[in-house]
Write an enzyme that holds these catalytic residues in place. Structure first.
Site, PDB file in Angstrom:
ATOM      1  N   SER A  10      48.037  40.014  40.830  1.00  0.00           N
ATOM      2  CA  SER A  10      47.910  38.563  40.778  1.00  0.00           C
ATOM      3  C   SER A  10      49.207  37.944  40.232  1.00  0.00           C
ATOM      4  O   SER A  10      50.296  38.262  40.726  1.00  0.00           O
ATOM      5  CB  SER A  10      46.689  38.201  39.924  1.00  0.00           C
ATOM      6  OG  SER A  10      46.333  36.863  40.063  1.00  0.00           O
ATOM      7  N   ASP A  34      39.354  39.516  48.967  1.00  0.00           N
ATOM      8  CA  ASP A  34      40.085  38.633  48.046  1.00  0.00           C
ATOM      9  C   ASP A  34      40.446  37.355  48.792  1.00  0.00           C
ATOM     10  O   ASP A  34      41.350  37.351  49.627  1.00  0.00           O
ATOM     11  CB  ASP A  34      41.341  39.362  47.555  1.00  0.00           C
ATOM     12  CG  ASP A  34      42.138  38.553  46.537  1.00  0.00           C
ATOM     13  OD1 ASP A  34      41.808  37.371  46.311  1.00  0.00           O
ATOM     14  OD2 ASP A  34      43.083  39.114  45.955  1.00  0.00           O
ATOM     15  N   HIS A  63      39.078  39.092  44.396  1.00  0.00           N
ATOM     16  CA  HIS A  63      40.353  39.189  43.672  1.00  0.00           C
ATOM     17  C   HIS A  63      40.259  40.134  42.469  1.00  0.00           C
ATOM     18  O   HIS A  63      41.210  40.830  42.137  1.00  0.00           O
ATOM     19  CB  HIS A  63      40.759  37.785  43.222  1.00  0.00           C
ATOM     20  CG  HIS A  63      42.131  37.704  42.648  1.00  0.00           C
ATOM     21  ND1 HIS A  63      43.254  38.066  43.352  1.00  0.00           N
ATOM     22  CD2 HIS A  63      42.573  37.312  41.421  1.00  0.00           C
ATOM     23  CE1 HIS A  63      44.331  37.887  42.594  1.00  0.00           C
ATOM     24  NE2 HIS A  63      43.944  37.436  41.420  1.00  0.00           N
TER      25      HIS A  63
END
Lengths: 377, 377
Positions: A152, A317, A350
């Protein structure tokens, strides 16, 4: 076989050379808190830097002697015999500048005023973090990292390393990340920020002096964040439309299990996380966009990179979709860099990058074994 | 050719028979505000009821004499020569019970106390609305609707008509809707509700007496809603990563165009919409689930239905995805009902149902022409 990094303890690095942010703002001195796992080899060629995402910190693996339940946030990935094998690698986790877990941030005391920085703490960018991380590397005598890795927002820092210091990183592991946020990503951040900024207890960022915390805003920000970390399917599987009490209440109390989960996550987060740090982290996300200086041409942005790359994405995601990772991969390939790419099939959205997932860990292990083969341990 | 429904005016229907909500709560008397377009034919067989979604109301088509710019929210769809042709149909729009546009709702004065209902206004369900709408139909002498139609939450009401009053509706037009909310849908509603409920100006729903409005909460709720109404692609096309001033500001002012748009939408909404109505509408969405009483078997839930159905979805609608519409279609087909289904290719996400889109309007026009052929005008 024991695969925990074991008892670890945080260390502090003090920097008294002024830090000039990308914005032009200056911090005269600052501290970074960090942890290390494994042993740095003789030629200092086995170091891996782990960069954290929005709410992460330096406690990446192992546990504390006085609190064995406080296990590092990526402990499933890092330890002796784990994919990031601390028998081979010297791994560093740090809390980023602007954080709220021990590094200098908005809640720290400004030595010039004797009061918390609050709203006066400079807006930090991914580029700033990479500079601050390079200073930590200097302090530890690490000229070149075997790898810089992160998921991320952490993946953005890993990529930025290859652009800011091409000669100082051999491998970049960019997981569940993106070359920049989309308008929708920014929109979610903006709602979260507005929840905090408009909380009457925020006091323009100087809430510390008022003895209050903008709990309502932080709570909403985290609740919203959690929705985007999970997949629609994962939420359906885990919570569905289950009612907490088995029947409708016709009021605004918690009714559905998903509401209970979200509010719990919101409350937990608001009890410890600093609101100003949250704002800074979301801004760093919004600003990251290496192609901006190259007429939005990501190929050109990566022209300076020299590292090899492992890029990973997760099928469900939707915050940083596989498509975003493929955009990165294409730009790297256009620069004739060595790239491995894997799209991991996972139901967990995610958040998958933080989870123990066999295929994901196998891919990581294989790639890291290859890196370990490049140096003498 | 003039295709506007022209000058219209709102009418009020007063009901003094007690209304018993699904929750058991009772309202002794109430008013519904509504508008009509076109002429009811002699045998009253050409009436169409339009049900509104979360923030909609009775002003569906045409404009007001004293404010020609105040055009109905579905004016592109409804008028002489338009897909819902008011030369053929008698169209009714109403503001739902609990609304804030003239029908009795939380901001109305409770005759028993002389103060606004506020928090004491009962939680309304889609089933309740359909009952209240049937009473309005009785008042207008309409025994059976040619069609009941709506998008999103409005589509849920249209479907509920076929279950609550199978003999009173010949066609159901269910657009951009779902058989129930998913956990993710509920999660977004819960964040929006919490923004309002935790706004200090909400005062437990009785803010009217305090002379304030929970503007902060309403604003956040609407900003968040807007993200889910649009598609990721539509946002990227319309706003991308454009900066308002052309450069980064390193502060928390509006920087990206998408932030400017969202905050504008939030401010505009918070200036006129009632916070308690917002809460009620989101609860009605959460609760709608006709299969719940049938062990989550949607086929069984639709066993009572007799109407013909037009079900429409939009490719980029991630709030109520085409998959959700196909679930409805399958349940209807399993009951051997007449179903037309179309998945409209549109870039505009959930909001598509409100837009002028050639293929969408063609499908609607064709279906409505078929309905018009069934009665003598």
């Amino acid at each position: 076989m024991n695969t925990s990094a074991g008892i670890v303890s945080a260390q502090h690095a003090v920097f008294d050379t002024p830090f000039i942010f990308k914005s032009g703002a200056v911090l005269l001195c600052y501290e970074l808190v960090y942890e290390t796992y494994g042993v740095l080899n003789a030629d200092k060629s086995n170091a891996i830097l782990v960069c954290h995402a929005l709410s992460g910190h330096h406690h990446v693996a192992g546990y504390y002697a006085d609190n064995p339940n406080n296990v590092g946030w990526w402990d499933t990935m890092i330890g002796p015999g784990k994919p990031v094998d601390t028998n081979k690698f010297f791994v560093i986790g740090l809390n980023n500048l602007g954080g709220c877990h021990g590094s200098t941030g908005p809640s720290s005391i400004n030595p010039e005023t004797g009061k918390p920085y609050g709203a006066s703490f400079p807006v930090v960018t991914v580029e700033d973090w990479v500079v601050s991380q390079s200073r930590l590397a200097n302090l530890l005598g690490i000229r070149q990292f075997a790898a810089v890795m992160g998921g991320s927002l952490g993946g953005m820092q890993a990529m930025q390393w290859s652009l800011s210091y091409p000669e100082r990183v051999r491998h970049v592991l960019a997981i569940a990340t993106a070359p920049h946020l989309t308008a929708e990503n920014i929109a979610f951040n903006d709602v979260a920020r507005n929840a905090i900024l408009t909380d009457p207890d925020f006091h323009g960022g100087n809430f510390y002096e008022h003895g209050v915390v903008p709990t309502r805003g932080l709570r909403l920000a985290r609740m919203l964040g959690h929705i985007t970390y999970l997949s629609d399917d994962a939420m359906a599987d885990k919570f569905g439309r289950s009612l907490r009490s088995g029947k409708l209440g016709y009021n605004y109390d918690i009714e559905f299990e998903i509401e209970s989960y979200l509010r719990y996550q919101g409350d937990k987060f608001a009890a410890y996380f600093d609101a100003n740090t949250y704002l800074l982290m979301t801004k760093a996300l919004d600003y990251f966009d290496p192609a901006r200086d190259y007429n939005d041409n990501l190929d050109q942005a990566f022209a300076a990179a020299r590292a090899d790359f492992l890029v990973l994405s997760f099928t469900t995601d939707w915050r940083f979709s596989p498509e975003r990772s493929r955009t990165i991969v294409n730009a790297l390939l256009h620069n004739r860099l060595n790239v491995s790419y894997s799209e991991i099939s996972s139901a967990h959205g995610h958040d998958s990058f933080l989870m123990q997932h066999e295929h994901y860990h196998e891919v990581m292990r294989a790639y890291l074994n290859r890196i370990a083969g490049e140096f003498s341990s």
